[in-house]
Design a protein around this motif. Structure first.
Motif, PDB file in Angstrom:
ATOM      1  N   UNK A   1       7.055   0.241   9.951  1.00 14.55           N
ATOM      2  CA  UNK A   1       5.940   1.129   9.629  1.00 14.55           C
ATOM      3  C   UNK A   1       5.672   1.063   8.135  1.00 14.55           C
ATOM      4  N   UNK A   2       4.431   1.164   7.772  1.00 13.91           N
ATOM      5  CA  UNK A   2       4.079   1.282   6.362  1.00 13.91           C
ATOM      6  C   UNK A   2       2.778   2.058   6.254  1.00 13.91           C
ATOM      7  N   UNK A   3       2.598   2.708   5.128  1.00 13.05           N
ATOM      8  CA  UNK A   3       1.388   3.481   4.943  1.00 13.05           C
ATOM      9  C   UNK A   3       1.371   4.172   3.597  1.00 13.05           C
ATOM     10  N   UNK A   4       0.409   5.030   3.445  1.00 17.17           N
ATOM     11  CA  UNK A   4       0.301   5.789   2.200  1.00 17.17           C
ATOM     12  C   UNK A   4      -0.522   7.037   2.469  1.00 17.17           C
ATOM     13  N   UNK A   5      -0.393   7.978   1.572  1.00 17.75           N
ATOM     14  CA  UNK A   5      -1.228   9.178   1.613  1.00 17.75           C
ATOM     15  C   UNK A   5      -1.397   9.672   0.198  1.00 17.75           C
ATOM     16  N   UNK A   6      -2.426  10.424  -0.008  1.00 16.10           N
ATOM     17  CA  UNK A   6      -2.708  10.894  -1.359  1.00 16.10           C
ATOM     18  C   UNK A   6      -3.103  12.361  -1.378  1.00 16.10           C
ATOM     19  N   UNK A   7      -3.261  12.856  -2.585  1.00 13.72           N
ATOM     20  CA  UNK A   7      -3.631  14.255  -2.789  1.00 13.72           C
ATOM     21  C   UNK A   7      -4.531  14.332  -4.016  1.00 13.72           C
ATOM     22  N   UNK A   8      -5.658  15.021  -3.890  1.00  7.02           N
ATOM     23  CA  UNK A   8      -6.579  15.234  -5.004  1.00  7.02           C
ATOM     24  C   UNK A   8      -6.839  16.730  -5.141  1.00  7.02           C
TER      25      UNK A   8
END
Length: 108
Positions: free
Chosen positions: A37-44
């Motif tokens: 599994x691989x991925x990313x997430x962000x926050x603004x």
């Protein structure tokens, strides 16, 4: 590392320590370089002329070689690039017990 001569030691197909690794001794480990599994997430966030942003990346279930560490322990690059302090643990005389082979190991 062989304490007698500073050469690297390997496990052969039968699980015995040897200095010589041949094609006949190589076997599949079941590990690969592709993650499960691989991925990313962000926050603004934005509040009164203040803006904050971040991103997090992740990989799960992957086996990779640490090429940076390999470079930091490469004795052929001494004097050209930075090295890890681990290179100071390199085998230097018969009887040394270490995990870093001699800087001039013949089977490296």
């Amino acid at each position: 590392v062989n304490p007698a001569n500073g050469n690297m030691l390997f496990l052969d197909i039968d699980g015995n320590l040897t200095e010589d690794i041949t094609t006949n001794d190589q076997r599949a480990t079941g590990k690969n370089i592709f993650p499960d599994y691989q991925g990313s997430f962000g926050f603004d966030a934005d509040y009164k002329n203040f803006f904050f942003t971040t991103q997090f990346n992740y990989t799960i279930g992957v086996y990779r070689s640490d090429f940076d560490l390999n470079g930091f322990l490469d004795p052929t690059a001494i004097g050209q690039f930075r090295h890890s302090r681990d290179i100071l643990r390199a085998w230097s005389q018969p009887g040394d017990i270490t995990d870093v082979p001699s800087l001039n190991a013949t089977n490296a």
